[in-house]
Design a protein around this motif. Structure first.
Motif, mmCIF file in Angstrom:
data_model
loop_
_atom_site.group_PDB
_atom_site.id
_atom_site.type_symbol
_atom_site.label_atom_id
_atom_site.label_comp_id
_atom_site.label_asym_id
_atom_site.label_seq_id
_atom_site.Cartn_x
_atom_site.Cartn_y
_atom_site.Cartn_z
ATOM 1 N N ASP A 316 17.301 16.915 33.181
ATOM 2 C CA ASP A 316 17.083 18.003 32.298
ATOM 3 C C ASP A 316 16.100 18.058 31.220
ATOM 4 O OD1 ASP A 316 19.157 18.663 33.895
ATOM 5 O OD2 ASP A 316 20.721 18.780 32.419
ATOM 6 N N ASN A 317 15.929 16.847 30.696
ATOM 7 C CA ASN A 317 14.947 16.924 29.595
ATOM 8 C C ASN A 317 13.551 16.430 30.082
ATOM 9 O OD1 ASN A 317 16.430 17.169 27.307
ATOM 10 N ND2 ASN A 317 17.350 15.410 27.531
ATOM 11 N N GLU A 318 13.693 16.268 31.348
ATOM 12 C CA GLU A 318 12.292 16.040 32.096
ATOM 13 C C GLU A 318 11.624 14.659 31.691
ATOM 14 O OE1 GLU A 318 9.647 19.422 32.071
ATOM 15 O OE2 GLU A 318 10.829 20.373 33.328
ATOM 16 N N TRP A 319 12.565 13.776 31.347
ATOM 17 C CA TRP A 319 12.387 12.447 30.903
ATOM 18 C C TRP A 319 11.938 11.566 32.032
ATOM 19 C CZ3 TRP A 319 16.227 11.766 26.277
ATOM 20 C CH2 TRP A 319 15.770 12.677 25.157
ATOM 21 N N ALA A 320 12.613 12.057 33.338
ATOM 22 C CA ALA A 320 12.188 11.258 34.308
ATOM 23 C C ALA A 320 12.428 12.123 35.530
ATOM 24 C CB ALA A 320 13.464 10.101 34.450
ATOM 25 N N SER A 321 11.655 11.965 36.751
ATOM 26 C CA SER A 321 11.935 12.645 37.769
ATOM 27 C C SER A 321 12.599 11.985 38.856
ATOM 28 C CB SER A 321 10.449 12.719 38.428
ATOM 29 O OG SER A 321 10.167 11.485 38.990
ATOM 30 N N GLU A 322 13.243 12.585 39.913
ATOM 31 C CA GLU A 322 14.023 12.206 40.996
ATOM 32 C C GLU A 322 13.470 10.864 41.415
ATOM 33 O OE1 GLU A 322 17.026 12.844 42.072
ATOM 34 O OE2 GLU A 322 17.382 14.919 41.520
ATOM 35 N N ASP A 323 12.168 10.885 41.730
ATOM 36 C CA ASP A 323 11.398 9.689 42.137
ATOM 37 C C ASP A 323 11.325 8.406 41.168
ATOM 38 O OD1 ASP A 323 10.762 10.881 44.497
ATOM 39 O OD2 ASP A 323 8.598 11.364 44.032
ATOM 40 N N ASP A 324 11.355 8.809 39.948
ATOM 41 C CA ASP A 324 11.488 7.702 38.825
ATOM 42 C C ASP A 324 12.857 6.987 38.793
ATOM 43 O OD1 ASP A 324 8.963 8.376 37.946
ATOM 44 O OD2 ASP A 324 9.658 9.766 36.212
ATOM 45 N N LEU A 325 13.986 7.974 39.076
ATOM 46 C CA LEU A 325 15.236 7.206 39.066
ATOM 47 C C LEU A 325 15.539 6.841 40.457
ATOM 48 C CD1 LEU A 325 17.283 10.478 37.468
ATOM 49 C CD2 LEU A 325 16.177 8.214 36.520
ATOM 50 N N LYS A 326 14.747 7.015 41.402
ATOM 51 C CA LYS A 326 14.884 6.423 42.710
ATOM 52 C C LYS A 326 14.223 5.058 42.519
ATOM 53 C CE LYS A 326 15.379 9.862 46.183
ATOM 54 N NZ LYS A 326 14.658 10.896 46.763
ATOM 55 N N ALA A 327 13.059 4.991 41.838
ATOM 56 C CA ALA A 327 12.510 3.648 41.823
ATOM 57 C C ALA A 327 13.437 2.834 41.023
ATOM 58 C CB ALA A 327 11.120 3.967 40.873
ATOM 59 N N ILE A 328 13.954 3.272 39.889
ATOM 60 C CA ILE A 328 14.811 2.381 39.073
ATOM 61 C C ILE A 328 16.158 1.906 39.906
ATOM 62 C CG2 ILE A 328 16.663 2.511 37.185
ATOM 63 C CD1 ILE A 328 14.922 4.276 36.010
ATOM 64 N N ASP A 329 16.762 2.739 40.848
ATOM 65 C CA ASP A 329 17.763 2.483 41.793
ATOM 66 C C ASP A 329 17.347 1.415 42.606
ATOM 67 O OD1 ASP A 329 20.183 2.869 42.597
ATOM 68 O OD2 ASP A 329 19.583 3.958 44.196
ATOM 69 N N LYS A 330 15.981 1.450 42.870
ATOM 70 C CA LYS A 330 15.460 0.347 44.176
ATOM 71 C C LYS A 330 15.401 -0.935 43.596
ATOM 72 C CE LYS A 330 11.551 -0.055 47.352
ATOM 73 N NZ LYS A 330 10.740 -1.233 46.646
ATOM 74 N N LYS A 331 14.852 -0.786 42.307
ATOM 75 C CA LYS A 331 14.688 -2.117 41.540
ATOM 76 C C LYS A 331 16.175 -2.769 41.258
ATOM 77 C CE LYS A 331 12.758 -4.915 38.368
ATOM 78 N NZ LYS A 331 12.332 -6.280 39.065
ATOM 79 N N VAL A 332 17.125 -1.924 40.870
ATOM 80 C CA VAL A 332 18.371 -2.529 40.644
ATOM 81 C C VAL A 332 18.976 -2.902 41.931
ATOM 82 C CG1 VAL A 332 20.764 -1.742 39.974
ATOM 83 C CG2 VAL A 332 19.007 -0.988 38.548
ATOM 84 N N ARG A 333 18.820 -2.229 43.162
ATOM 85 C CA ARG A 333 19.415 -2.746 44.231
ATOM 86 C C ARG A 333 18.672 -4.413 44.766
ATOM 87 N NH1 ARG A 333 22.487 0.966 46.890
ATOM 88 N NH2 ARG A 333 22.623 2.977 46.411
#
Lengths: 360, 468
Positions: A316-333
């Motif tokens: 909502d705040n446009e602090w991250a895009s879906e892609d950014d979050l996917k990248a985080i998710d990938k790193k976590v995985r």
């Protein structure tokens, strides 16, 4: 892996504003989040991202542990923390290096929040030599003096007296540290909890009693086990202040924790935080959780999920895009996969370890 | 008839005391409740109140008299219509005999009348120490100390040495200890390190273990180990197991100490010996001292030990005096037994208060021509079975002596290990003398029957030596 000590400390120093008022919930519906609207610290972008990463790490780690359990790689008891991630992450974001943590047997999230290596935690779950306790402790018994994590205890309520002892040591040494002592709604009815409350207040020990109220002590709801269900007031007869916190909102947890930590650090004695939270999974892996409806669980997941709340704000705040979050998710995985890989390939402890570590 | 005022017993284990001061003098009239005298025991000073109305006719025991045995007449009280002449007829009557609560712990019966100055010997160390203690350097000067003083001195010395050592428990600070073990410690070390706790064994034991996990060195005093049952979860599940559960990362350097076993006439819930309970658990060390030297040397070792140590004292022994080495830093190794007396016909193995029966029996047996070797185990876990085995190989016979219940006792374990390790050296079955398999009764005669006796030890020795 992101370390709180390196990352969070910087953020704790960043400016923030506090909104809302603290009100006590007196009529909470079963299965619902706290009706209280506690003060919330508005997070900045970095804080939201950090909270997201750390909560996601705990979630994915626990999901993987569940899988490994299903494959027979983890034995015995395995209590997953899924749903409660905001509690430890919010507490850790507010605390300082040197503050201790101690909890019961639902402890994997606490270890990860204290920056313990996911590989060492997962290898302990599989009973391997690279585990934090060389494979001799298991899911419920891990410790790290280096990270100030004091276990990992399997007797309900015992960690409350032990955590009070950590606070005693802090006061004895005048080191300014606070002992964050976690226990559940179930443990909150144990006698030694009140013996500890009494001494902690009597001697003004720096201890935060964090009651993680996930609404069920194994299969028994709070209402069926507790004569009074506002657990934040369980210290009232000793004069210990307490408040209920929306344990599904990491911002509320951090705000309440900062206040409690300040109370302890200024010599005012212990503080009680009742974190209203929810575990999505059963009590342990072998619990079918028939004591609650699927709807109740689903409602919590869709409306109050601690990670989804942060995710939504980031987008909502446009602090991250879906892609950014996917990248985080990938790193976590990746981190989690690496820990699972290690935990499966690391050898079991040598037979000679049977007779070591009994006495020093 | 004038009424005899007797030396009162002020605690379950008091046998004698000092008549410190007369508050009333001859000729004074008293009413019930008036303080008439002050009496000092090794634990406390207490006031004695009159229970009857009358006039103090005669003071029989002078102010300052020491070792006045319980139930000795200390004054005569005249009734309303009596005068001093009534005293003459009364003075001939013998004092009421003291009902000995515990034969072995009591001083010899005395028939000393009111005129005789009642001076009794201190209950000094019974055993002739004809086996030199290898842990005491030759030529070391000795001094007399009670077990109580030895325990206090051990704590004080270790607290001076290490600022992380502190004492907590019920009544340890301002009251100076329920059994006066911590006398003077609050004055020297202050309330930060000598801490009165609420009556919450479970809670303060867990608190102590937590403080130990954080690296402090707590001494947790239980008023008696009977009360530690409230806390046994923390002792076993938290203190004993954490080092193993953490893969060696985190232990609990802590001492749990206090009176254990039977005192005198305190009933079933205050009289149990828990040695075998704690000895069962890996991760604990268990120590059960007998003499003042044991108490001092082993307590200092326990405080320095990085592991949790259960230190089992005994209330009856607190007031007993022994010779201890006059050394700056006397520390005994945990897990090592001491041969208190050398002998050739039978091995008597005991520990803690059991030693009082074993040593007396050995004396008596010597006079009957039977030579008993007496082994004082000192520690229960680790158990110094090697010393026992070496002795049994010499004598071929073993009798164990303890006050605890027989079932699954420390004696059971010693008997098992000896048959395994010295089977071919045994010339008779191993016998044990223990407390009886009953909750401790209150009645004096039944309590006496429930505890071991010297006669039982002698009978057991005669059975294994096949003598009459």
């Amino acid at each position: 892996m992101w370390g709180f000590s390196s990352e969070m400390r910087v953020m704790a120093a960043t400016s923030r504003k506090t909104t809302g008022t603290r009100a006590k919930s007196t009529s909470r519906s079963r299965g619902g989040a706290a009706k209280a609207s506690p003060a919330i610290i508005e997070f900045d972008k970095e804080q939201e991202l950090a909270a997201y990463r750390h909560m996601l790490l705990i979630r994915r780690f626990e999901e993987k542990a569940g899988q490994l359990y299903g494959m027979g790689l983890i034995g015995g008891f395995c209590h997953l923390y899924i749903g409660q991630e905001a509690v430890v992450v919010g507490m850790r974001m507010a605390s300082k290096d040197g503050d201790q943590m101690i909890t019961g047997y639902r402890d994997h999230g606490h270890m990860l929040a204290m920056d313990m290596d996911p590989k060492g935690v997962m290898a302990e779950l599989t009973g391997r030599r690279g585990g934090y306790s060389k494979g001799k402790g298991g899911s419920m018994h891990m410790f790290s003096k280096e990270k100030q994590f004091y276990g990992g205890h399997g007797i309900v309520g015992a960690q409350v007296s032990l955590g009070t002892g950590l606070g005693f040591a802090n006061r004895y040494r005048e080191n300014g540290a606070v002992a964050m002592t976690f226990f559940g709604d179930g443990a909150s009815n144990q006698g030694q909890v009140y013996e500890s409350f009494n001494m902690a207040q009597l001697w003004k020990l720096p201890v935060i009693y964090v009651i993680e109220n996930n609404k069920y002590g194994m299969g028994t709801s709070v209402e069926r086990a507790s004569a009074t269900t506002d657990l934040s007031q369980r210290g009232a007869s000793f004069g210990i202040p307490g408040e209920q916190v929306d344990g599904m909102d990491v911002r509320a947890v951090m705000a309440a924790s900062e206040k409690a930590l300040e109370h302890c650090r200024t010599g005012k004695g212990p503080y009680i935080l009742e974190m209203i939270t929810y575990r999505y999974r059963g009590h342990s892996m072998s619990d079918p959780a028939k004591y609650r409806s699927k709807d109740e669980v689903q409602k919590m997941r869709t409306e109050h999920d601690p990670i989804e709340q942060v995710r939504k704000r980031l987008l909502d705040n446009e602090w991250a895009s879906e892609d950014d979050l996917k990248a985080i998710d990938k790193k976590v995985r990746e981190i989690v996969a690496e820990s699972a890989e290690f935990a499966q390939n690391d050898p079991e402890p040598d037979a000679s370890e049977l007779y070591t570590d009994i006495l020093l | 008839m004038p009424i005899e005022i007797l030396m009162p017993a002020l605690s379950p284990t008091m046998e004698e005391g000092t008549l410190a001061k007369w508050v009333k003098k001859e000729g004074d009239s008293v009413t019930a409740g008036d303080v008439i005298a002050e009496i000092e025991t090794d634990k406390a000073t207490m006031e004695v109140e009159a229970v009857d109305e009358g006039t103090i006719g005669k003071i029989l025991v002078a102010e300052g008299s020491e070792n006045v045995k319980v139930n000795t007449p200390i004054a005569m009280l005249l009734g309303e219509d009596e005068d001093a002449s009534a005293l003459d007829s009364a003075s001939a009557s013998a004092p009421a005999p003291a009902p000995a609560a515990k034969e072995e712990a009591s001083a010899p019966e005395s028939s000393a009348g009111p005129e005789a100055a009642p001076v009794y010997a201190q209950p000094v160390a019974p055993a002739p120490d004809d086996a030199q203690d290898p842990d005491i350097p030759e030529g070391t000067a000795m001094k007399t100390s009670t077990v109580r003083e030895a325990l206090r001195d051990a704590m004080a010395e270790e607290m001076r040495r290490d600022g992380d050592v502190f004492l907590m428990g019920e009544e340890v600070a301002e009251y100076q200890g329920a059994y006066k073990i911590s006398q003077g410690l609050l004055d020297e070390f202050g309330p930060k390190r000598v801490i009165d706790t609420p009556i919450t064994e479970h809670g303060f034991t867990g608190l102590g273990v937590g403080a130990a996990m954080a690296g402090l060195r707590p001494i947790v005093e239980f008023m008696t180990f009977n009360f530690a049952m409230q806390a046994i979860d923390q002792i076993i599940n938290s203190a004993a197991k954490t080092l193993y559960m953490s893969g060696g990362q985190m232990g609990a350097p802590i001492v749990f100490r206090g009176a254990n076993g039977a005192a005198a006439r305190v009933g079933a819930q205050h009289s149990q010996d828990y040695a075998s309970w704690y000895a069962h658990v890996p991760g604990l060390k268990v120590v059960q001292p007998w003499s003042a030297a044991d108490a001092k040397g082993l307590l200092k070792a326990a405080i320095r030990d990085p592991n949790p140590v259960v230190f089992l004292e005994n209330e009856i022994l607190y007031g007993q005096s022994f010779e201890i080495p006059d050394m700056d830093d006397f520390v005994l190794p945990i897990g090592k037994a001491k041969i208190e007396r050398k002998g050739s016909d039978v091995t008597l193995v005991s520990w803690g208060i059991g030693m009082t029966y074993a040593t007396k029996a050995a004396d008596e047996l010597a006079s009957q021509g039977i030579s008993a070797e007496v082994v004082n185990m000192r520690s229960i876990r680790p158990l110094d079975i090697d010393t026992v085995i070496a002795s049994v190989k010499k004598t071929g016979r073993l009798v164990t002596v303890e006050e605890a219940y027989p079932m699954c006792s420390v004696s059971s374990e010693i008997g098992f290990q000896v048959q395994q390790l010295a089977f071919d050296w045994l010339d008779a079955p191993i016998l044990r003398v223990t407390g009886k398999d009953v909750p401790m009764p209150y009645a004096a005669n039944l309590e006496k029957l429930a505890l071991p006796t010297v006669a039982e030890v002698i009978d057991a020795v005669k059975a294994v030596t096949y003598t009459d």
